[in-house]
Design an enzyme around this catalytic site. Structure first.
Site, PDB file in Angstrom:
ATOM      1  N   LYS A 140       3.588  30.061   4.081  1.00 52.31           N
ATOM      2  CA  LYS A 140       2.736  29.756   2.924  1.00 52.31           C
ATOM      3  C   LYS A 140       1.269  29.784   3.319  1.00 52.31           C
ATOM      4  O   LYS A 140       0.427  30.338   2.606  1.00 52.31           O
ATOM      5  CB  LYS A 140       3.103  28.398   2.342  1.00 52.31           C
ATOM      6  CG  LYS A 140       4.513  28.360   1.764  1.00 52.31           C
ATOM      7  CD  LYS A 140       4.761  27.107   0.976  1.00 52.31           C
ATOM      8  CE  LYS A 140       4.113  27.172  -0.390  1.00 52.31           C
ATOM      9  NZ  LYS A 140       4.694  28.207  -1.241  1.00 52.31           N
TER      10      LYS A 140
ATOM     11  N   THR B  57       6.724  26.883   6.076  1.00 53.96           N
ATOM     12  CA  THR B  57       5.441  26.252   5.787  1.00 53.96           C
ATOM     13  C   THR B  57       4.313  27.122   6.310  1.00 53.96           C
ATOM     14  O   THR B  57       3.299  27.340   5.627  1.00 53.96           O
ATOM     15  CB  THR B  57       5.385  24.867   6.433  1.00 53.96           C
ATOM     16  OG1 THR B  57       6.606  24.185   6.171  1.00 53.96           O
ATOM     17  CG2 THR B  57       4.236  24.065   5.874  1.00 53.96           C
TER      18      THR B  57
ATOM     19  N   SER C 246      13.303   6.633 -13.931  1.00 51.36           N
ATOM     20  CA  SER C 246      12.225   7.415 -14.534  1.00 51.36           C
ATOM     21  C   SER C 246      12.134   8.801 -13.902  1.00 51.36           C
ATOM     22  O   SER C 246      12.029   9.818 -14.595  1.00 51.36           O
ATOM     23  CB  SER C 246      10.899   6.666 -14.347  1.00 51.36           C
ATOM     24  OG  SER C 246       9.812   7.530 -14.534  1.00 51.36           O
ATOM     25  N   SER C 247      12.193   8.853 -12.576  1.00 51.08           N
ATOM     26  CA  SER C 247      12.064  10.134 -11.871  1.00 51.08           C
ATOM     27  C   SER C 247      13.225  11.056 -12.171  1.00 51.08           C
ATOM     28  O   SER C 247      13.042  12.261 -12.355  1.00 51.08           O
ATOM     29  CB  SER C 247      12.012   9.917 -10.365  1.00 51.08           C
ATOM     30  OG  SER C 247      10.817   9.304 -10.008  1.00 51.08           O
TER      31      SER C 247
ATOM     32  N   ASP D 277       6.812  22.278 -26.068  1.00 45.09           N
ATOM     33  CA  ASP D 277       6.774  20.949 -25.456  1.00 45.09           C
ATOM     34  C   ASP D 277       7.858  20.930 -24.395  1.00 45.09           C
ATOM     35  O   ASP D 277       8.432  21.964 -24.066  1.00 45.09           O
ATOM     36  CB  ASP D 277       6.983  19.842 -26.515  1.00 45.09           C
ATOM     37  CG  ASP D 277       6.326  18.519 -26.112  1.00 45.09           C
ATOM     38  OD1 ASP D 277       5.372  18.102 -26.798  1.00 45.09           O
ATOM     39  OD2 ASP D 277       6.771  17.922 -25.116  1.00 45.09           O
TER      40      ASP D 277
ATOM     41  N   HIS E 177      13.354  12.057   3.538  1.00 42.80           N
ATOM     42  CA  HIS E 177      12.703  13.277   3.934  1.00 42.80           C
ATOM     43  C   HIS E 177      12.486  14.242   2.770  1.00 42.80           C
ATOM     44  O   HIS E 177      11.358  14.712   2.575  1.00 42.80           O
ATOM     45  CB  HIS E 177      13.347  13.969   5.138  1.00 42.80           C
ATOM     46  CG  HIS E 177      12.365  14.943   5.641  1.00 42.80           C
ATOM     47  ND1 HIS E 177      11.341  14.575   6.486  1.00 42.80           N
ATOM     48  CD2 HIS E 177      12.117  16.204   5.278  1.00 42.80           C
ATOM     49  CE1 HIS E 177      10.537  15.620   6.632  1.00 42.80           C
ATOM     50  NE2 HIS E 177      10.989  16.617   5.911  1.00 42.80           N
TER      51      HIS E 177
ATOM     52  N   HIS F  74      15.012  12.979  12.047  1.00 38.86           N
ATOM     53  CA  HIS F  74      13.844  13.032  12.934  1.00 38.86           C
ATOM     54  C   HIS F  74      12.969  11.799  12.757  1.00 38.86           C
ATOM     55  O   HIS F  74      12.031  11.588  13.504  1.00 38.86           O
ATOM     56  CB  HIS F  74      13.035  14.323  12.765  1.00 38.86           C
ATOM     57  CG  HIS F  74      12.350  14.469  11.438  1.00 38.86           C
ATOM     58  ND1 HIS F  74      12.333  15.652  10.756  1.00 38.86           N
ATOM     59  CD2 HIS F  74      11.628  13.614  10.676  1.00 38.86           C
ATOM     60  CE1 HIS F  74      11.642  15.517   9.633  1.00 38.86           C
ATOM     61  NE2 HIS F  74      11.206  14.286   9.563  1.00 38.86           N
ATOM     62  N   HIS F  75      13.283  10.973  11.761  1.00 43.76           N
ATOM     63  CA  HIS F  75      12.591   9.696  11.634  1.00 43.76           C
ATOM     64  C   HIS F  75      13.269   8.644  12.491  1.00 43.76           C
ATOM     65  O   HIS F  75      12.833   7.500  12.513  1.00 43.76           O
ATOM     66  CB  HIS F  75      12.615   9.228  10.175  1.00 43.76           C
ATOM     67  CG  HIS F  75      11.967  10.180   9.230  1.00 43.76           C
ATOM     68  ND1 HIS F  75      10.637  10.125   8.912  1.00 43.76           N
ATOM     69  CD2 HIS F  75      12.466  11.226   8.529  1.00 43.76           C
ATOM     70  CE1 HIS F  75      10.348  11.099   8.051  1.00 43.76           C
ATOM     71  NE2 HIS F  75      11.447  11.790   7.811  1.00 43.76           N
TER      72      HIS F  75
ATOM     73  N   TRP G 236       7.312   0.045   3.829  1.00 39.93           N
ATOM     74  CA  TRP G 236       7.833   0.709   2.633  1.00 39.93           C
ATOM     75  C   TRP G 236       9.205   1.290   2.895  1.00 39.93           C
ATOM     76  O   TRP G 236       9.951   1.598   1.977  1.00 39.93           O
ATOM     77  CB  TRP G 236       6.868   1.803   2.153  1.00 39.93           C
ATOM     78  CG  TRP G 236       7.068   3.140   2.790  1.00 39.93           C
ATOM     79  CD1 TRP G 236       6.556   3.573   3.972  1.00 39.93           C
ATOM     80  CD2 TRP G 236       7.871   4.227   2.289  1.00 39.93           C
ATOM     81  NE1 TRP G 236       6.973   4.843   4.238  1.00 39.93           N
ATOM     82  CE2 TRP G 236       7.770   5.278   3.234  1.00 39.93           C
ATOM     83  CE3 TRP G 236       8.651   4.405   1.147  1.00 39.93           C
ATOM     84  CZ2 TRP G 236       8.423   6.497   3.061  1.00 39.93           C
ATOM     85  CZ3 TRP G 236       9.301   5.639   0.965  1.00 39.93           C
ATOM     86  CH2 TRP G 236       9.180   6.654   1.922  1.00 39.93           C
TER      87      TRP G 236
ATOM     88  N   ARG H 225       2.087   0.883  15.278  1.00 42.53           N
ATOM     89  CA  ARG H 225       1.665   0.737  13.884  1.00 42.53           C
ATOM     90  C   ARG H 225       2.198  -0.571  13.334  1.00 42.53           C
ATOM     91  O   ARG H 225       3.042  -1.242  13.913  1.00 42.53           O
ATOM     92  CB  ARG H 225       2.136   1.928  13.042  1.00 42.53           C
ATOM     93  CG  ARG H 225       3.634   2.093  12.953  1.00 42.53           C
ATOM     94  CD  ARG H 225       4.038   3.328  12.196  1.00 42.53           C
ATOM     95  NE  ARG H 225       3.948   3.193  10.763  1.00 42.53           N
ATOM     96  CZ  ARG H 225       4.726   3.826   9.907  1.00 42.53           C
ATOM     97  NH1 ARG H 225       5.658   4.631  10.354  1.00 42.53           N
ATOM     98  NH2 ARG H 225       4.569   3.680   8.613  1.00 42.53           N
TER      99      ARG H 225
ATOM    100  N   GLU I  21      11.994  13.333  -0.057  1.00 39.47           N
ATOM    101  CA  GLU I  21      10.931  12.675  -0.821  1.00 39.47           C
ATOM    102  C   GLU I  21       9.555  13.167  -0.395  1.00 39.47           C
ATOM    103  O   GLU I  21       8.685  13.391  -1.243  1.00 39.47           O
ATOM    104  CB  GLU I  21      11.031  11.157  -0.619  1.00 39.47           C
ATOM    105  CG  GLU I  21       9.826  10.343  -1.041  1.00 39.47           C
ATOM    106  CD  GLU I  21       9.581  10.330  -2.535  1.00 39.47           C
ATOM    107  OE1 GLU I  21      10.472  10.772  -3.283  1.00 39.47           O
ATOM    108  OE2 GLU I  21       8.496   9.901  -2.961  1.00 39.47           O
TER     109      GLU I  21
ATOM    110  N   HIS J 253       0.841  -1.196   0.000  1.00 38.27           N
ATOM    111  CA  HIS J 253       0.000   0.000   0.000  1.00 38.27           C
ATOM    112  C   HIS J 253       0.878   1.249   0.000  1.00 38.27           C
ATOM    113  O   HIS J 253       0.688   2.165  -0.798  1.00 38.27           O
ATOM    114  CB  HIS J 253      -0.922  -0.025   1.218  1.00 38.27           C
ATOM    115  CG  HIS J 253      -1.623   1.269   1.490  1.00 38.27           C
ATOM    116  ND1 HIS J 253      -2.712   1.698   0.763  1.00 38.27           N
ATOM    117  CD2 HIS J 253      -1.405   2.242   2.416  1.00 38.27           C
ATOM    118  CE1 HIS J 253      -3.126   2.868   1.231  1.00 38.27           C
ATOM    119  NE2 HIS J 253      -2.349   3.226   2.228  1.00 38.27           N
TER     120      HIS J 253
ATOM    121  N   SER K  28      -1.685  27.075  -4.825  1.00 34.38           N
ATOM    122  CA  SER K  28      -1.321  28.464  -5.106  1.00 34.38           C
ATOM    123  C   SER K  28      -1.845  28.929  -6.446  1.00 34.38           C
ATOM    124  O   SER K  28      -1.792  30.125  -6.739  1.00 34.38           O
ATOM    125  CB  SER K  28       0.188  28.638  -5.079  1.00 34.38           C
ATOM    126  OG  SER K  28       0.695  28.347  -3.800  1.00 34.38           O
TER     127      SER K  28
ATOM    128  N   TYR L  94       8.807  16.033   0.739  1.00 27.44           N
ATOM    129  CA  TYR L  94       8.626  17.371   0.178  1.00 27.44           C
ATOM    130  C   TYR L  94       8.435  17.329  -1.321  1.00 27.44           C
ATOM    131  O   TYR L  94       7.697  18.124  -1.889  1.00 27.44           O
ATOM    132  CB  TYR L  94       9.776  18.294   0.599  1.00 27.44           C
ATOM    133  CG  TYR L  94       9.641  18.605   2.052  1.00 27.44           C
ATOM    134  CD1 TYR L  94      10.448  17.985   2.992  1.00 27.44           C
ATOM    135  CD2 TYR L  94       8.630  19.438   2.496  1.00 27.44           C
ATOM    136  CE1 TYR L  94      10.250  18.207   4.335  1.00 27.44           C
ATOM    137  CE2 TYR L  94       8.436  19.668   3.834  1.00 27.44           C
ATOM    138  CZ  TYR L  94       9.248  19.057   4.751  1.00 27.44           C
ATOM    139  OH  TYR L  94       9.043  19.266   6.086  1.00 27.44           O
TER     140      TYR L  94
END
Lengths: 388, 277, 525
Positions: C331, C328, C169-170, C106, C253, C302-303, C142, C450, C255, C77, C268, C257
């Site tokens: 914004k 943040t 790809s990314s 293009d 991290h 922080h993870h 994951w 979890r 990722e 998932h 926006s 963002y």
């Protein structure tokens, strides 16, 4: 007197049809289960000074967040109501204001500094395990905890004791469902207890919410933390790092007792270990070994090799009809005692007594369709242990 | 209507090479999986995947070369290629940065942590190089001041030769481009041969604890990049012989020479942090 | 600059039809469509797994799935949602919108663009096939932590290879986007005149190019530890399982963002449109997004607060994490100021965008709570974290994708979508989302870990509520599918500019735009 083994065996096969039907009925029509739900919305009542600090810090943050929420959402709602096009409001054209930008950058920074100060103090205190009164070594294993009182040469394994029938919805669940063990960690109140943690296979994490203690147990490394409990009581926690299929099934139970009770408990434990040593010193009949071995198997082996010995290939090989089991008892014993590196097969030598290992090997050789007919005595295991 | 005399940003027509590339990588991946699962078909399917990938590369780059030779690429397209190459090389730098970061962490945090864990590894002194506390083998690490130092000189020289080749291209001296590129390729090949020699004669393997792991991972991926760079240089040399490139328009040459310099810089980092310190 | 573009077929805009059109296309609009449909498919697949998870968690006890399959479901998932649904959806938006918004014909590398898309089905094939191999799919979360990850079967290697392909790809897609934005803007469009959506994608693309290779590093080390005898994560060999966590989260991290900055860009775009006012504080918004991106490189641990790092490490990462709240917050305030004294209407894109702002803010608060080390020690690896990241990823990223789809569907198809069904989709989604995930904060605080298939009795109440909400949330997405398909097939004519407050370049084109647009680049004043 033998210490009671755990009785949990998570089964990797799907439940039988009858159980499935019962489960479906349970699912569809609900049950009295919700009577145990307590809808708690906050951290549990703190049982240590650190947990108290964490509780208070969290409360402080919540109030600050609530205040900021009001500051943000009230103007938003006002705008959404009063500045609607359908109410005829015409858009203004302003689109920047340096002073506002500075204000709403600087004020949050100040708020954050305000939060960081108490947080910093607690962080430093959480890492200060100097001048501790006793040390307990904890080893996380798949899927149980091993506790060792370093100064007292006392070591045992603690496994989930919730019966499989409750997990499979055949019998009603007791209030401590999934939070009960066969042998809790007993500690004295009022003592600063240092914990040294490691793991034998994968990363686990030892966590008691009421203590405010959570520490990863990393295989091959030592990690340290501490706590001090002043109130006697039973405190429960769970493993807090995904460690495989048994992750949700390796709880932690700590019993905090008075220092006097703690000393007498230690004495009881020591005499139990002595009895176990005696039990390992004599010889047994096939029936005795197989009978005891079945219990050891259920508590330690069935989780991977299954109750019927069929395993889950390729990760967990079958024992029923296995070449290794059919071969010389020495090889079979060696595998159980030393495990197999590079696979999930642990070394059970350090975890189980000579009697337990002799019994379970004998059980495997003489169960299901295996009829090897020989027995392994505790003395053979003791001899193997001497080699290490 | 548009005038064909106006400069244009070239938009390629629909192309079948991307899907061929995807099929190639899926085939390669499937073959690799089968190989890991110890199937005899694995390596063959991997080979098939490599061949399809090679076909794709020839076909796709071939298209691009044709378009370039037909004059379809103007200054803006050229700038696109430059930006693209720059950020591609940056992504490669980050790939190596990850491994260097791992090396730094192992040496400065993990190994000292193990040395402190007396309860589990009694008597393990830590220090570097090390194969870890649990593996009972002793080994001698790769000395910096033998072949590796020679290889540093070789690669630095190859950076000079490719730059010299570039000057020849700018000045219109075809012989200089050819000789410079050939020397660069030769130096690259010598580098690879010497690395292979070192690998064969190393007194440790990739399994020799974390020293072997970091050594072979870092130098191994570097070797792969040198090989790719050398192959690209060969292609460029071939194009020189075919008469491609002018003093004003030769981005492919520049791209490959940038790549070569990047490979050179990574080697310097390797030499200092993997071999020497 | 340029006056015209030609393709190889000369004056006529010939392109293949049918299947071959989609397989060989080099057109950014086609490729955008491919990405969006792919991501929707993955969203539904991963969402179905979530339904199974919530069904099992409806009550204590094991009813439907055993722990092994449960762990596979939670892992898949996560992987499919992140790499299959959210990231490709945002790339789909980038493909459709970035060239149009900057007046480019293009993307800079149209063929490479096509390959970036067609790598995704290859990766998805590997990942989904891994459900059916012996031992089952990846089941270690994951986040792929070793040593657990080293224990798994062949599916784990399939997942590693799938992620390598996704990374390729990314990275190629990101290089394409950076080059397009830097090199192909219409004359007069300076960087500080670019639409905010383009800015957020420029910065996201930089993050991708910087950190996807680091993920490749981490999973390559997993592969060699699994099969080639290396000891990167094995203490006996001098390695450290925590090394993986550092390398992974250095990717991980940024990722997150990568998954939220384009969402900010969409919001926006939509809020100024339906407030009929320019975005407040454009310059400050650009600086905020750039600050978030830069700070995202120094917060990763922080993870890992409970892994046992020294006090100095915990304090550094706590402070840097708290600091990210500042840009943040800036914004959010700027969006508020955009609304203020506007002339606001509540079409579905606006409803979704407003929900994003409110609910993402809640997710931000739970993130701040988690950023404080002492509190994190209690909440790490509990349902509080699950609540936090679903608030930022579902009501942040996914709902902004829904907002963007409704906003741009008229442009892409030439038809207006059915506003009534869309509003039903919005309200059901928003309410069901909160019913599902808000109680998870309480579960985490109360002590529910979890990644467990079964739980203690005291957690039953909120789990039931969450599961009920989840069923409604899942089924509601079928309304979204219905709406999209219905709009593609027909609807009221949209005209060039159905939203009177919209002012970026795509609204100067017809709806749908011509297959090749901005052959003559517009002059931007």
């Amino acid at each position: 007197m033998m210490p009671k083994e755990g009785t949990w065996e998570p089964d990797l096969q799907p439940p039988r049809v009858a159980q499935r039907a019962a489960a479906l009925a349970y699912l569809l029509f609900g049950h009295a289960g919700t009577s145990h739900a307590d809808y708690a919305i906050n951290l549990p009542p703190p049982a240590t000074g650190i947990a108290r600090q964490i509780y208070d810090l969290h409360t402080l943050i919540l109030w600050i967040c609530a205040a900021i929420l009001i500051v943000v959402f009230v103007p938003m709602v006002i705008a959404l109501v009063r500045h609607r096009r359908s109410a005829g409001h015409v858009a203004h054209r302003f689109h920047d204001n340096l002073r506002l930008e500075i204000l709403w950058t600087a004020v949050p920074v100040l708020i954050l500094v305000g939060m960081a100060y108490p947080a910093t103090k607690t962080v430093i205190e959480m890492k200060d395990w100097s001048a501790s009164d006793m040390t307990i070594k904890i080893v996380g294993r798949q899927w149980k905890w091993e506790y060792e009182y370093v100064d007292d040469d006392l070591r045992f394994i603690s496994t989930l004791s919730t019966p499989r029938s409750e997990i499979d919805n055949v019998s009603a669940k007791n209030p401590n469902y999934l939070l009960e063990v066969d042998r809790p960690l007993v500690i004295p109140t009022g003592a600063k207890i240092k914990l040294i943690l490691t793991a034998s296979d994968v990363i686990h994490a030892w966590w008691i919410p009421a203590f405010g203690v959570k520490q990863d147990a990393v295989p091959g490394f030592i990690r340290e933390t501490w706590f001090r409990v002043d109130e006697p009581g039973t405190y429960r926690g769970q493993c807090a790092e995904l460690c495989g299929v048994g992750h949700g099934f390796m709880p932690i139970v700590v019993e905090a007792v008075s220092p006097e009770r703690f000393e007498s408990w230690k004495t009881e434990q020591r005499s139990q270990m002595a009895a176990l040593k005696e039990a390992s010193a004599r010889e047994y009949t096939m029936a005795e070994l197989v009978g005891h071995g079945e219990k050891v198997y259920a508590a330690n082996c069935a989780v991977c090799h299954q109750a019927n010995g069929a395993g889950v290939p390729p990760a967990f090989p079958p024992l029923d009809g296995s070449k290794l089991v059919a071969g010389p008892a020495g090889d079979h014993l060696n595998r159980v005692f030393n495990g197999r590196s590079g696979t999930a097969m642990q070394a059970f030598g350090p975890q189980l007594s000579d009697f337990d290992i002799a019994a379970v090997v004998t059980f495997e050789r003489n169960s299901w369709s295996n009829r090897i007919g020989d027995v392994v005595q505790p003395a053979q295991v003791a001899a193997l242990r001497k080699q290490h | 209507m548009m005038s064909t005399n106006d400069p244009v940003y070239y938009l390629p027509p629909p192309s079948r090479w991307p899907i061929v590339g995807s099929v190639a990588l899926l085939t390669l991946a499937t073959g690799f999986i089968l190989y890991l699962a110890k199937s005899a078909a694995g390596p063959w399917i991997m080979l098939a995947g490599c061949l399809i990938l090679a076909r794709m590369l020839f076909g796709w780059f071939g298209n691009v070369v044709q378009e370039s030779n037909a004059g379809r690429f103007d200054g803006q397209v050229d700038r696109s290629f430059r930006w693209g190459m720059v950020w591609f090389i940056f992504s490669e730098v980050m790939f190596f940065a990850g491994f260097f970061g791992a090396l730094f962490y192992i040496r400065n945090i993990a190994v000292p942590g193990l040395a402190d864990a007396d309860l589990i590894w009694p008597g393990y002194p830590g220090g570097w190089p090390t194969a870890g506390p649990g593996l009972k083998e002793s080994f001698s690490p790769m000395p910096a001041w033998g072949i590796p130092a020679l290889n540093t000189v070789i690669l630095l020289s190859s950076g000079a030769t490719v730059t010299w080749a570039h000057w020849g291209l700018l000045a219109g001296r075809r012989w200089q481009i050819k000789l410079g590129l050939a020397l660069t390729i030769l130096l690259g090949a010598i580098f690879l041969v010497l690395q292979a020699y070192e690998y064969i004669h190393a007194e440790f393997t990739i399994r020799t604890g974390v020293y072997g792991a970091t050594f072979f991972m870092l130098t191994g991926f570097h070797g792969v990049h040198v090989t790719l760079g050398a192959l690209m240089l060969v292609v460029i040399l071939g194009r020189v012989f075919a008469g491609h490139f002018t003093p004003r328009q030769h981005f492919a040459f520049e791209a490959v020479s940038w790549y070569w310099h990047f490979v050179d810089v990574v080697w310097l980092m390797l030499f200092v942090f993997v071999y020497w310190l | 600059m340029h006056a015209a573009t030609l393709d190889d077929t000369g004056q006529h805009e010939e392109h293949p039809y049918g299947l071959m059109r989609w397989v060989t296309t080099t057109n950014h609009k086609d490729i955008g469509t491919l990405y969006l449909w792919f991501s929707f498919l993955m969203f539904l697949a991963a969402g179905s797994m979530a339904m199974l998870i919530r069904m099992e968690l409806f009550q204590p006890g094991l009813q439907l799935v055993q722990p092994a399959l449960f762990n596979q479901l939670t892992t898949m998932h996560g992987l499919l949602m992140i790499f299959g649904a959210i990231m490709p959806a945002f790339v789909g938006f980038a493909n459709w919108q970035v060239p149009l918004m900057i007046g480019a014909p293009d993307m800079a590398f149209p063929r490479l663009n096509n390959w970036s898309f067609w790598l995704l089905p290859a990766a998805a094939t590997l990942l989904i096939a891994s459900l059916f191999v012996p031992g089952g799919a990846v089941a270690g979360g994951w986040t792929l932590y070793p040593p657990l990850f080293i224990q798994g079967g062949i599916a784990y290697d399939m997942a590693i290879l799938a992620m390598h392909i996704l990374g390729l790809s990314s990275i190629m897609g990101a290089i394409n986007i950076i080059t397009t934005i830097l090199n192909m803007r219409a004359p007069g469009m300076t960087m500080m005149k670019m639409p905010m959506f383009v800015w957020t994608w420029l910065i996201t693309a930089y993050l991708l190019v910087a950190v996807m290779p680091v993920l490749a590093c981490a999973i390559t080390m997993l592969l060699t530890d699994r099969h080639f005898g290396t000891h990167f994560f094995d203490a006996a060999g001098g390695g450290d399982p925590v090394l993986f966590q550092h390398v992974f989260w250095f990717f991980g991290h940024p990722e997150v963002y990568i998954m939220i900055l384009p969402a900010f860009g969409i919001v926006s775009t939509i809020i100024p449109t339906f407030s009929r006012k320019p975005l407040f504080g454009y310059v400050s918004m650009v600086i905020a997004v750039a600050s978030i991106a830069i700070l995202s490189f120094i917060v990763w641990a922080h993870h890992m607060f409970s892994t046992g790092m020294p006090v100095g490490g915990q304090l550094f990462f706590m402070y840097s994490t708290m600091l990210i709240a500042v840009p943040t917050g800036v914004k959010v305030f700027n969006w508020l100021a955009t609304l203020w004294r506007g002339s606001i209407s509540f079409e579905t894109p606006m409803l979704f965008s407003l929900a994003v702002v409110c609910l993402f803010t809640l997710g931000g608060f739970s993130g701040l709570v988690l950023g404080l080390v002492p509190v994190d020690i209690q909440l790490q690896d509990t349902y509080y974290v699950v609540a936090h990241f679903h608030y930022v990823l579902f009501s942040g990223a996914a709902m902004s994708i829904m907002a963007g789809v409704y906003y741009w569907l008229p442009k892409w198809t030439g038809h207006m979508y059915d506003e009534t069904v869309a509003k039903w989709h919005f309200w059901l989604t928003t309410i069901a989302f909160n019913v599902t995930f808000f109680p998870m904060h309480f579960l985490g605080l109360a002590g529910m870990p979890r990644r467990i298939p079964d739980y203690a009795m005291q957690f039953e109440g909120f789990n039931r509520i969450a599961s009920t909400g989840a069923f409604v949330l899942g089924l509601s997405q079928l309304l979204f599918l219905y709406c999209v398909v219905k709009c593609i097939r027909g609807g009221a004519a949209a005209g060039d500019r159905p939203w009177d407050g919209a002012d970026s370049l795509e609204w100067t084109l017809s709806s749908p735009p011509p297959y090749h647009s901005f052959g003559v680049p517009p002059l931007v004043r």
